[in-house]
Design a protein around this motif. Structure first.
Motif, PDB file in Angstrom:
ATOM      1  N   ARG A 130       0.863  -1.191   0.000  1.00 39.70           N
ATOM      2  CA  ARG A 130       0.000   0.000   0.000  1.00 39.70           C
ATOM      3  C   ARG A 130       0.891   1.231   0.000  1.00 39.70           C
ATOM      4  NH1 ARG A 130      -3.716  -0.447   5.061  1.00 39.70           N
ATOM      5  NH2 ARG A 130      -2.783   1.587   5.413  1.00 39.70           N
ATOM      6  N   TYR A 131       0.479   2.248  -0.736  1.00 40.07           N
ATOM      7  CA  TYR A 131       1.321   3.427  -0.927  1.00 40.07           C
ATOM      8  C   TYR A 131       1.700   4.084   0.408  1.00 40.07           C
ATOM      9  CZ  TYR A 131       2.771   8.068  -2.375  1.00 40.07           C
ATOM     10  OH  TYR A 131       3.472   9.228  -2.538  1.00 40.07           O
ATOM     11  N   ASP A 132       0.697   4.257   1.305  1.00 40.95           N
ATOM     12  CA  ASP A 132       0.988   4.966   2.560  1.00 40.95           C
ATOM     13  C   ASP A 132       1.953   4.167   3.447  1.00 40.95           C
ATOM     14  OD1 ASP A 132      -1.057   3.054   2.881  1.00 40.95           O
ATOM     15  OD2 ASP A 132      -1.914   4.078   4.605  1.00 40.95           O
ATOM     16  N   VAL A 133       1.835   2.836   3.384  1.00 39.27           N
ATOM     17  CA  VAL A 133       2.738   2.002   4.204  1.00 39.27           C
ATOM     18  C   VAL A 133       4.162   2.082   3.647  1.00 39.27           C
ATOM     19  CG1 VAL A 133       3.227  -0.361   4.986  1.00 39.27           C
ATOM     20  CG2 VAL A 133       0.855   0.445   4.848  1.00 39.27           C
ATOM     21  N   ALA A 134       4.281   1.969   2.324  1.00 37.85           N
ATOM     22  CA  ALA A 134       5.611   2.031   1.697  1.00 37.85           C
ATOM     23  C   ALA A 134       6.253   3.399   1.935  1.00 37.85           C
ATOM     24  CB  ALA A 134       5.495   1.755   0.192  1.00 37.85           C
ATOM     25  N   LEU A 135       5.448   4.453   1.790  1.00 34.62           N
ATOM     26  CA  LEU A 135       5.968   5.806   2.010  1.00 34.62           C
ATOM     27  C   LEU A 135       6.411   5.969   3.466  1.00 34.62           C
ATOM     28  CD1 LEU A 135       6.202   8.733   0.657  1.00 34.62           C
ATOM     29  CD2 LEU A 135       4.068   9.211   1.876  1.00 34.62           C
ATOM     30  N   GLY A 136       5.554   5.488   4.381  1.00 37.99           N
ATOM     31  CA  GLY A 136       5.823   5.645   5.818  1.00 37.99           C
ATOM     32  C   GLY A 136       7.110   4.975   6.253  1.00 37.99           C
ATOM     33  N   THR A 137       7.386   3.811   5.724  1.00 33.65           N
ATOM     34  CA  THR A 137       8.575   3.073   6.175  1.00 33.65           C
ATOM     35  C   THR A 137       9.791   3.365   5.300  1.00 33.65           C
ATOM     36  OG1 THR A 137       7.254   1.305   7.117  1.00 33.65           O
ATOM     37  CG2 THR A 137       9.519   0.758   6.584  1.00 33.65           C
ATOM     38  N   ASN A 138       9.636   3.229   3.996  1.00 29.18           N
ATOM     39  CA  ASN A 138      10.815   3.284   3.130  1.00 29.18           C
ATOM     40  C   ASN A 138      11.298   4.705   2.864  1.00 29.18           C
ATOM     41  OD1 ASN A 138      10.260   0.610   3.126  1.00 29.18           O
ATOM     42  ND2 ASN A 138      10.103   0.352   0.923  1.00 29.18           N
ATOM     43  N   THR A 139      10.380   5.671   2.896  1.00 33.85           N
ATOM     44  CA  THR A 139      10.798   7.050   2.627  1.00 33.85           C
ATOM     45  C   THR A 139      10.881   7.849   3.923  1.00 33.85           C
ATOM     46  OG1 THR A 139       9.689   6.902   0.491  1.00 33.85           O
ATOM     47  CG2 THR A 139      10.268   9.108   1.244  1.00 33.85           C
ATOM     48  N   LEU A 140       9.723   7.969   4.620  1.00 38.09           N
ATOM     49  CA  LEU A 140       9.742   8.756   5.854  1.00 38.09           C
ATOM     50  C   LEU A 140      10.581   8.065   6.925  1.00 38.09           C
ATOM     51  CD1 LEU A 140       6.031   9.957   5.881  1.00 38.09           C
ATOM     52  CD2 LEU A 140       8.068  11.162   5.068  1.00 38.09           C
ATOM     53  N   GLY A 141      10.553   6.726   6.928  1.00 25.70           N
ATOM     54  CA  GLY A 141      11.370   5.975   7.896  1.00 25.70           C
ATOM     55  C   GLY A 141      12.845   6.315   7.749  1.00 25.70           C
ATOM     56  N   ALA A 142      13.292   6.415   6.494  1.00 20.61           N
ATOM     57  CA  ALA A 142      14.707   6.760   6.250  1.00 20.61           C
ATOM     58  C   ALA A 142      14.994   8.179   6.744  1.00 20.61           C
ATOM     59  CB  ALA A 142      15.020   6.621   4.761  1.00 20.61           C
TER      60      ALA A 142
END
Ligand SMILES: NC(=O)c1ccc[n+]([C@@H]2O[C@H](COP(=O)([O-])OP(=O)(O)OC[C@H]3O[C@@H](n4cnc5c(N)ncnc54)[C@H](OP(=O)(O)O)[C@@H]3O)[C@@H](O)[C@H]2O)c1
Length: 177
Positions: A130-142
């Motif tokens: 899901r876009y929000d999950v991927a964004l939350g971990t892989n982008t914002l998480g970084a």
């Protein structure tokens, strides 16, 4: 730093590894404990509600794997005390903010004052995520990880591994100002 210098470099170092139950993190942790037992501490960040469920995940998803067989054989009856001495469990979630979802303030303070190296392996590796999950971990998480790293007064190395790139940053306090 030359590749051959990595093992001596890690002596007495404190390392944070995220994504602790993942494929790469397990290999990383096992190898570091095996080839550099004089590592100071490995802080393992994994998603868990509390210390007990973090410990359960460590046992079931990491330590019980066949990958750790050689290390277990090497340490024999001292294996559990070796692990207790070296591993600090950090229940957390990199998507939750620059505190990485760590609820215990004393644990965060300890990491900010002690960490020499951070290795970020937390990611969703599901290509249909899901876009929000991927964004939350892989982008914002970084991003959260970098903000967390800036508070670590001794930090020398931040390694970020992602699907498209692996970056090794030699970190100096000056470069963050
Ligand atoms: N494996 C390879 O050959 C390879 C090659 C090149 C690059 N990479 C990259 O290396 C990284 C790690 O790969 P991997 O194969 O080890 O992946 P993996 O086996 O899927 O492990 C990912 C880890 O990240 C954790 N995680 C997911 N979301 C999180 C969050 N919000 N907060 C904290 N932890 C979270 C997962 O924990 P849960 O168990 O709680 O889900 C799991 O422990 C990825 O970026 C991947 O793209 C891997």
């Amino acid at each position: 730093m030359e590749f051959g210098d990595v093992i001596p470099f890690l002596e007495n170092k404190n390392i944070l590894v995220t994504g602790a139950t993942g494929f790469l993190a397990k290999i990383f942790v096992e190898k570091k404990l095996r080839v550099q037992p004089n590592i100071q501490k490995i802080y393992l960040l994994l998603r868990a509600e509390d210390d007990n469920s973090a410990l359960q995940r460590l046992q079931n998803e990491v330590i019980e794997r066949d990958l750790f067989r050689v290390l277990k054989e090497n340490w024999g009856s001292n294996f559990n005390s070796f692990l207790t001495q070296k591993i600090v469990l950090v229940p957390g979630d990199v998507s939750l903010g620059e505190d990485l979802g760590v609820k215990e303030p004393t644990l965060s303070q300890k990491m900010w004052s002690q960490l020499d190296v951070i290795v970020n392996l937390a990611a969703t590796t599901n290509f249909d995520e899901r876009y929000d999950v991927a964004l939350g971990t892989n982008t914002l998480g970084a991003e959260h990880l970098v903000r967390f790293a800036k508070k670590c007064v001794r930090l020398q190395v931040l390694v970020h591994v992602s699907t498209v790139s692996s970056n090794l940053m030699f970190y100096t306090r000056k470069s963050t100002n």
